[in-house]
Design a protein around this motif. Structure first.
Motif, mmCIF file in Angstrom:
data_model
loop_
_atom_site.group_PDB
_atom_site.id
_atom_site.type_symbol
_atom_site.label_atom_id
_atom_site.label_comp_id
_atom_site.label_asym_id
_atom_site.label_seq_id
_atom_site.Cartn_x
_atom_site.Cartn_y
_atom_site.Cartn_z
ATOM 1 N N ARG A 80 -2.599 56.071 37.523
ATOM 2 C CA ARG A 80 -1.227 56.030 38.050
ATOM 3 C C ARG A 80 -0.713 54.590 38.077
ATOM 4 O O ARG A 80 0.397 54.289 37.669
ATOM 5 C CB ARG A 80 -1.181 56.618 39.471
ATOM 6 N N GLN A 81 -1.630 53.692 38.555
ATOM 7 C CA GLN A 81 -1.249 52.293 38.747
ATOM 8 C C GLN A 81 -0.921 51.604 37.409
ATOM 9 O O GLN A 81 0.113 50.934 37.288
ATOM 10 C CB GLN A 81 -2.426 51.567 39.425
ATOM 11 N N VAL A 82 -1.782 51.801 36.422
ATOM 12 C CA VAL A 82 -1.583 51.075 35.165
ATOM 13 C C VAL A 82 -0.367 51.614 34.404
ATOM 14 O O VAL A 82 0.377 50.857 33.776
ATOM 15 C CB VAL A 82 -2.867 51.092 34.295
ATOM 16 N N ILE A 83 -0.147 52.937 34.502
ATOM 17 C CA ILE A 83 1.052 53.493 33.854
ATOM 18 C C ILE A 83 2.311 52.925 34.519
ATOM 19 O O ILE A 83 3.273 52.527 33.847
ATOM 20 C CB ILE A 83 1.047 55.042 33.912
ATOM 21 N N GLN A 84 2.250 52.867 35.836
ATOM 22 C CA GLN A 84 3.407 52.346 36.581
ATOM 23 C C GLN A 84 3.699 50.897 36.172
ATOM 24 O O GLN A 84 4.842 50.538 35.870
ATOM 25 C CB GLN A 84 3.135 52.433 38.088
ATOM 26 N N LEU A 85 2.649 50.050 36.148
ATOM 27 C CA LEU A 85 2.828 48.633 35.791
ATOM 28 C C LEU A 85 3.398 48.502 34.375
ATOM 29 O O LEU A 85 4.337 47.743 34.132
ATOM 30 C CB LEU A 85 1.494 47.885 35.884
ATOM 31 N N ALA A 86 2.833 49.259 33.441
ATOM 32 C CA ALA A 86 3.240 49.131 32.035
ATOM 33 C C ALA A 86 4.681 49.594 31.841
ATOM 34 O O ALA A 86 5.470 48.930 31.166
ATOM 35 C CB ALA A 86 2.298 49.944 31.156
ATOM 36 N N ALA A 100 -6.197 50.849 29.172
ATOM 37 C CA ALA A 100 -4.810 50.560 29.537
ATOM 38 C C ALA A 100 -4.692 49.230 30.294
ATOM 39 O O ALA A 100 -3.803 48.424 30.018
ATOM 40 C CB ALA A 100 -4.250 51.710 30.358
ATOM 41 N N PHE A 101 -5.606 48.985 31.241
ATOM 42 C CA PHE A 101 -5.535 47.702 31.979
ATOM 43 C C PHE A 101 -5.808 46.528 31.044
ATOM 44 O O PHE A 101 -5.178 45.476 31.142
ATOM 45 C CB PHE A 101 -6.522 47.697 33.155
ATOM 46 N N THR A 102 -6.749 46.691 30.120
ATOM 47 C CA THR A 102 -7.040 45.619 29.157
ATOM 48 C C THR A 102 -5.813 45.344 28.303
ATOM 49 O O THR A 102 -5.430 44.188 28.074
ATOM 50 C CB THR A 102 -8.223 46.037 28.253
ATOM 51 N N GLN A 103 -5.154 46.409 27.846
ATOM 52 C CA GLN A 103 -3.952 46.227 27.013
ATOM 53 C C GLN A 103 -2.812 45.595 27.806
ATOM 54 O O GLN A 103 -2.022 44.811 27.267
ATOM 55 C CB GLN A 103 -3.516 47.578 26.429
ATOM 56 N N LEU A 104 -2.782 45.923 29.110
ATOM 57 C CA LEU A 104 -1.739 45.336 29.976
ATOM 58 C C LEU A 104 -1.900 43.813 30.014
ATOM 59 O O LEU A 104 -0.931 43.058 29.867
ATOM 60 C CB LEU A 104 -1.864 45.920 31.384
ATOM 61 N N LEU A 105 -3.171 43.370 30.199
ATOM 62 C CA LEU A 105 -3.435 41.926 30.251
ATOM 63 C C LEU A 105 -3.202 41.284 28.886
ATOM 64 O O LEU A 105 -2.685 40.165 28.782
ATOM 65 C CB LEU A 105 -4.869 41.666 30.725
ATOM 66 N N LEU A 106 -3.586 41.987 27.824
ATOM 67 C CA LEU A 106 -3.387 41.472 26.459
ATOM 68 C C LEU A 106 -1.906 41.273 26.143
ATOM 69 O O LEU A 106 -1.531 40.312 25.465
ATOM 70 C CB LEU A 106 -3.982 42.454 25.443
ATOM 71 N N ARG A 107 -1.074 42.206 26.649
ATOM 72 C CA ARG A 107 0.377 42.094 26.433
ATOM 73 C C ARG A 107 0.871 40.754 26.975
ATOM 74 O O ARG A 107 1.633 40.037 26.318
ATOM 75 C CB ARG A 107 1.115 43.198 27.177
ATOM 76 N N ASP A 108 0.402 40.430 28.241
ATOM 77 C CA ASP A 108 0.807 39.144 28.854
ATOM 78 C C ASP A 108 0.326 37.982 27.990
ATOM 79 O O ASP A 108 1.087 37.050 27.693
ATOM 80 C CB ASP A 108 0.208 38.996 30.258
ATOM 81 N N ALA A 109 -0.942 38.043 27.578
ATOM 82 C CA ALA A 109 -1.523 36.944 26.810
ATOM 83 C C ALA A 109 -0.791 36.756 25.480
ATOM 84 O O ALA A 109 -0.484 35.627 25.078
ATOM 85 C CB ALA A 109 -3.005 37.226 26.555
ATOM 86 N N GLU A 127 -1.784 38.567 41.571
ATOM 87 C CA GLU A 127 -2.001 39.905 42.161
ATOM 88 C C GLU A 127 -2.234 40.951 41.056
ATOM 89 O O GLU A 127 -3.113 41.807 41.153
ATOM 90 C CB GLU A 127 -0.790 40.295 43.010
ATOM 91 N N ARG A 128 -1.457 40.848 39.971
ATOM 92 C CA ARG A 128 -1.566 41.768 38.826
ATOM 93 C C ARG A 128 -2.942 41.604 38.164
ATOM 94 O O ARG A 128 -3.602 42.600 37.829
ATOM 95 C CB ARG A 128 -0.453 41.400 37.843
ATOM 96 N N LEU A 129 -3.364 40.351 38.021
ATOM 97 C CA LEU A 129 -4.671 40.084 37.410
ATOM 98 C C LEU A 129 -5.790 40.665 38.275
ATOM 99 O O LEU A 129 -6.735 41.290 37.778
ATOM 100 C CB LEU A 129 -4.850 38.562 37.261
ATOM 101 N N LYS A 130 -5.638 40.509 39.597
ATOM 102 C CA LYS A 130 -6.659 41.008 40.530
ATOM 103 C C LYS A 130 -6.752 42.551 40.442
ATOM 104 O O LYS A 130 -7.851 43.105 40.335
ATOM 105 C CB LYS A 130 -6.300 40.578 41.959
ATOM 106 N N VAL A 131 -5.590 43.196 40.448
ATOM 107 C CA VAL A 131 -5.564 44.671 40.357
ATOM 108 C C VAL A 131 -6.244 45.144 39.071
ATOM 109 O O VAL A 131 -7.079 46.046 39.086
ATOM 110 C CB VAL A 131 -4.092 45.179 40.410
ATOM 111 N N ALA A 132 -5.912 44.450 37.960
ATOM 112 C CA ALA A 132 -6.462 44.859 36.665
ATOM 113 C C ALA A 132 -7.971 44.657 36.601
ATOM 114 O O ALA A 132 -8.721 45.558 36.194
ATOM 115 C CB ALA A 132 -5.772 44.074 35.545
ATOM 116 N N LEU A 133 -8.404 43.488 37.030
ATOM 117 C CA LEU A 133 -9.845 43.192 36.951
ATOM 118 C C LEU A 133 -10.649 44.094 37.890
ATOM 119 O O LEU A 133 -11.745 44.554 37.542
ATOM 120 C CB LEU A 133 -10.099 41.716 37.260
#
Lengths: 121, 337
Positions: free
Chosen positions: A14-20, B275-284, B293-299
């Motif tokens: 839920r969280q990652v979809i929301q963030l993206a 998905a979290f890895t791709q989220l961080l990659l998008r930023d990079a 905070e976003r980095l902490k949540v992802a890691l």
């Protein structure tokens, strides 16, 4: 940009979809199961629904049945399925589209854009 | 005797009537047979005698039986053309007649009476004064060949009904093969009961000696007993097979459920990880700083989901090892998470 409702029992998904999706400018709400989602929809109707199929409580299949009963095809439903047969599973529950887990964020974004009503794009 | 039918020199007229066809004593007889040639032989001898005695003959049979019967009658010296011209030999196609009396697939008593009654009347009118009409009917055998044994029983009843108003001797014949199933025994019994005379198939009736017949009955009793035992054994085997099939189906369902569980347990953490890895990659890739905070949540998510995935893999491998140790190929619920 669309109002998106994410229904999944897994908090990280839920969280990652929301963030993206929020990065892309969408507004995102989430629910942990079908019952909670139906209550939320009564308060605010989303443009697009992302739906996990396998959930405790009211699962995806039951949610689609009840949603169709109450609202017909007002919002498109995209099924998120971990089944080996993602197409069959997505189609059999009556969703409008499906996305196999694990999915790419780009594919998710494209799918949400495709199903966003023209006037909301 | 009809003077127009010169059969006095034929061997047929001298031969005794075959077993089972005694028109004077039995008005409605039935014969079972294995071999067509045997049936045609019986019929031709009987009908040659009937025609020579001034009687009329009505044949309601298949084309092959009508043709074979006509050939044999002619060979034996019967002037069949003349008999036909005089209305004393009437041959109808059984399949066609059956179609006419079973409109929409249902036996119609009225249509039967309308078809057969006048035919018998004509044959009677053409007969000599003391002669009875002899009929060979195969409608019932066709019905049985189509698996419609109960309709055949009904039709036999209609013939008996017709016999109350018309004078004729009816001979029916059934090939034994139309009673090929164990359950056909009931219909066979009903068919026998509808007749005043029954002739078993030639494997029995061709035995002349009574001692031979008794030996044959004993052998047939043994065969019937052995078959009954065989049927029982097959039923038991069938039950075992059905039980195994249901066990196999249950095992397959358990396997499918296990695979669905395994897919869910593996793919759910993978979805977050990816998905979290791709989220961080998008930023990079966009060269924008990721908010702390976003980095902490992802890691944290990646850390937790890696642990969950490792646990799922361990459980799956354990269940595979246990399954091999048990020699059991079907996963069971205690191995599922």
């Amino acid at each position: 940009m669309a109002d998106v409702l994410v229904i999944d029992d897994d908090s990280h998904i839920r969280q990652v979809i929301q963030l993206a999706l929020e990065d892309d400018g969408h507004t995102v709400e989430s629910a942990v199961d079908g019952r909670t989602a139906l209550a939320q929809i009564d308060r605010r109707h989303p443009d697009v629904i992302l739906l996990d199929i396998r959930m405790p409580g009211m699962d995806g299949r039951e949610f689609v049945r009840r949603y169709r009963e109450r609202h017909g095809h007002r919002a498109p439903i995209i099924a998120l399925t971990a089944s080996q047969d993602a197409v069959a599973n997505g189609v059999s529950i009556g969703a409008d589209d499906y996305l196999a887990k694990p999915f790419d964020l780009d594919a998710l974004a494209a799918r949400v854009t495709t199903h966003t009503p023209p006037h909301r794009r | 005797m009809d003077i127009d039918l010169d059969v006095s020199d034929s061997a047929a007229s001298l031969a005794p009537p075959p077993a089972g066809i005694h028109h004077d004593n039995n008005r409605h007889t039935v014969q079972f047979y294995d071999d067509n040639a045997f049936l045609v032989d019986c019929l031709s001898r009987s009908f040659a005698t009937a025609l020579a005695g001034g009687g009329s003959v009505v044949v309601v049979a298949t084309k092959s039986h009508r043709d074979a019967l006509a050939r044999q009658l002619v060979t034996q010296g019967t002037d069949l053309d003349l008999a036909a011209r005089r209305g004393r030999y009437l041959a109808l196609d059984a399949a066609e007649a059956l179609g006419r009396i079973t409109p929409k697939g249902q036996l119609s008593p009225d249509r039967f009476i309308d078809l057969v009654g006048p035919t018998i009347d004509h044959a009677t009118a053409a007969s000599g004064p003391q002669a009875r009409v002899a009929i060979f009917g195969e409608l019932v055998a066709l019905l049985c060949a189509n698996g419609e044994h109960q309709t055949a029983v009904l039709l036999e009843g209609l013939w008996n009904h017709l016999a109350q108003t018309h004078d004729f001797a009816l001979h029916c014949a059934y090939p034994m093969r139309v009673f090929g199933r164990e359950s056909d025994g009931a219909a066979l019994g009903q068919i026998c009961a509808a007749h005043s005379g029954v002739t078993p198939a030639e494997s029995y009736t061709t035995l002349i000696d009574e001692a031979d017949q008794r030996r044959t009955i004993a052998l047939l009793q043994q065969k019937a007993h052995a078959l009954a035992m065989e049927v029982e054994a097959r039923k038991r085997t069938q039950q075992v097979l059905e039980r195994r099939e249901s066990e196999l189906r249950a095992a397959l369902e358990a396997r499918d459920e296990f695979l669905a569980d395994a897919a869910h347990e593996l793919k759910t953490p993978l979805t977050s990880l990816r998905a979290f890895t791709q989220l961080l990659l998008r930023d990079a890739r966009a060269r924008r700083p990721t908010a702390p905070e976003r980095l902490k949540v992802a890691l944290e998510a990646i850390e937790q989901q890696t642990g969950r995935l490792a646990q799922a893999v361990t459980t799956l491998l354990d269940s595979a090892v246990k399954s091999n140790a048990d020699g059991d190929t079907s996963p069971t619920s205690d191995r599922r998470r």
